[in-house]
Design a protein around this motif. Structure first.
Motif, short mmCIF file in Angstrom:
data_model
loop_
_atom_site.label_atom_id
_atom_site.label_comp_id
_atom_site.label_asym_id
_atom_site.label_seq_id
_atom_site.Cartn_x
_atom_site.Cartn_y
_atom_site.Cartn_z
N HIS A 223 -53.02 -2.04 -47.69
CA HIS A 223 -51.82 -1.12 -47.73
C HIS A 223 -50.79 -2.03 -48.76
CE1 HIS A 223 -53.00 1.69 -44.35
NE2 HIS A 223 -54.24 1.03 -45.06
N VAL A 224 -50.48 -1.55 -49.91
CA VAL A 224 -49.29 -2.24 -50.65
C VAL A 224 -48.26 -1.47 -51.17
CG1 VAL A 224 -49.04 -3.69 -52.71
CG2 VAL A 224 -51.37 -3.63 -51.41
N ARG A 225 -46.95 -1.67 -50.78
CA ARG A 225 -45.90 -0.93 -50.92
C ARG A 225 -45.15 -1.61 -52.18
NH1 ARG A 225 -42.49 2.68 -48.68
NH2 ARG A 225 -43.39 2.55 -46.37
N ALA A 226 -44.92 -0.96 -53.14
CA ALA A 226 -44.13 -1.51 -54.25
C ALA A 226 -42.73 -1.75 -54.13
CB ALA A 226 -44.21 -0.50 -55.60
N VAL A 227 -41.96 -2.94 -53.80
CA VAL A 227 -40.89 -3.13 -53.25
C VAL A 227 -40.08 -3.86 -54.79
CG1 VAL A 227 -41.56 -3.85 -51.20
CG2 VAL A 227 -41.45 -5.79 -52.99
N GLU A 228 -38.67 -3.27 -54.45
CA GLU A 228 -37.84 -3.62 -55.67
C GLU A 228 -38.06 -5.20 -56.04
OE1 GLU A 228 -33.14 -3.28 -56.77
OE2 GLU A 228 -33.85 -2.59 -54.94
N GLY A 229 -38.13 -5.56 -57.30
CA GLY A 229 -38.12 -6.71 -57.92
C GLY A 229 -39.61 -7.43 -57.42
N GLY A 230 -40.54 -6.90 -56.82
CA GLY A 230 -41.84 -7.40 -56.49
C GLY A 230 -42.83 -7.30 -57.66
#
Length: 390
Positions: A223-230
């Motif tokens: 499970h992967v969440r796109a984080v700001e600056g990631g």
């Protein structure tokens, strides 16, 4: 000691050791307190020194060293807090050593790292860097590098594993579930995490937790969440393709449900922190006997509980399991508990007779663990991994 310090200290073995080791530990901690405000400069100096001393190591790292410097500091904080508790620190160092095999680490690299570290510490500490302080840090590094080197030299398995992306499911704009199949099963334990390199971002290794217990067919769900600056997370969510090859390092982490304690289990998870909890639940379900288990899964809004439906469905066929949704903002229609995870979990009591596992963002872990300590949860009952988030 504040709750923040307890969290940094990994919440284990709080006490006051005596003797020579205690004296060295005090020197290290006192000097680190002076160095810590300048950790950014410390990280910059360390890698500049390392690449000067051992130029071949430069190719092991990405051009942008921001995340790598952050990992260095987190590891140093962990060592500083745990250096006088070797029995608890050693398993982490052994895992870290095995994980570094993916870089092709050899004996001379440990010597170069030590030289680079001492020079960076001396430049950052200034007059604090006395001969006694240097001796304490050298002694600590000999222990750290010895444990890591022993693990590197004794390991006979592969340094890395490969897997092929066989499924990529977008859930909203910022979350994806990716399934990777390895030709041979990766020897991880449910609840552990793996360092991962994806083709879209070579040399930018990130830690991800499989959301399933090991399977015979070698498939792993992430499970992967796109984080700001990631850079990596955004690339994984938006640009992963079927057929991509992922590379994995050695398994790490201490999240585990010990079947021998006989205690009931509490799991607290936020966001994609639900992934290792799902792996642990799947593992528990395969055992001859299951402990009574309660899972609090939380988010800011109901939409943040992206995988709650599958958890609730799993609980229907496993009577030993209860799943409780928690949201901070809610109109009451969902039936979820209202508040932060820290608020809601401690509202139920101290959980003093449970084994407790916590996974989520650093802020969520910090708040939840701190509140549980205040509520009376024993330190030695809480498990979490502080090195999984970049």
């Amino acid at each position: 000691m504040t709750a923040e310090q307890l969290l940094t200290a990994d919440l284990s073995g709080i006490g006051e050791p005596r003797g020579e080791e205690h004296g060295r530990a005090r020197l290290i901690r006192d000097s680190w307190a002076q160095i810590e405000p300048d950790v950014d400069e410390l990280g910059r100096l360390f890698y500049a020194n390392l690449f000067r001393i051992a130029p071949e190591t430069r190719d092991l790292f990405p051009v942008n060293l921001q995340v790598q410097r952050s990992r260095l500091v987190r590891a140093l904080v962990h060592v500083v807090q745990m250096i006088d508790r070797p029995d608890e620190l050693t398993p982490f160092l052994e895992q870290l050593g095995r994980d570094h095999r993916k870089f092709g680490v050899v004996a001379r690299h440990f010597e170069a790292v030590g030289e680079a570290l001492f020079a960076a510490l001396a430049d950052t500490a200034g007059p604090v860097w006395t001969p006694e302080v240097r001796e304490a840090w050298v002694h600590a590094y000999e222990f750290v590098s010895g444990a890591m080197r022993t693990a590197v030299e004794s390991e006979r398995g592969p340094a890395t594993w490969f897997g092929e992306v066989v499924a990529h499911e977008r859930i909203g704009w910022d979350i994806a579930i990716i399934t990777v199949q390895a030709p041979e099963p990766i020897p991880y334990r449910a609840g552990q995490y793996l360092s991962v390199e994806v083709p879209q971002r070579p040399r930018l290794w990130r830690y991800l937790s499989p959301a399933n217990a090991p399977r015979e067919d070698g498939t792993l769900d992430f499970h992967v969440r796109a984080v700001e600056g990631g850079w990596v997370s955004r690339a994984i969510v938006a640009h992963t393709n079927i057929g991509d090859t992922w590379r994995f390092g050695s398994p790490m982490g201490r999240m585990h449900v010990d079947p021998g304690t006989g205690r009931e289990v509490l799991m607290v998870c936020g966001g994609t922190g639900v992934a290792p909890m799902k792996a642990l639940l799947e593992d528990i379900a395969q055992r001859p006997e299951q402990p009574r288990t309660q899972v609090f899964v939380g988010g800011r809004t109901w939409d943040d509980l992206y995988d709650f439906t599958s958890l609730r469905k799993f609980s229907y066929s496993n009577t030993w399991l209860d799943v409780i949704p928690v949201v901070e903002e809610d109109d009451g229609a969902s039936g979820a508990e209202r508040g932060t995870l820290a608020d809601v979990v401690t509202r139920y009591g101290a959980w003093a007779d449970h084994d407790v596992l916590v996974c989520g963002s650093p802020a969520m872990i910090r708040a939840t663990v701190s509140r549980m300590l205040v509520a009376g949860t024993p330190l030695d009952r809480i498990k979490y991994d502080p090195f999984t988030v970049d």
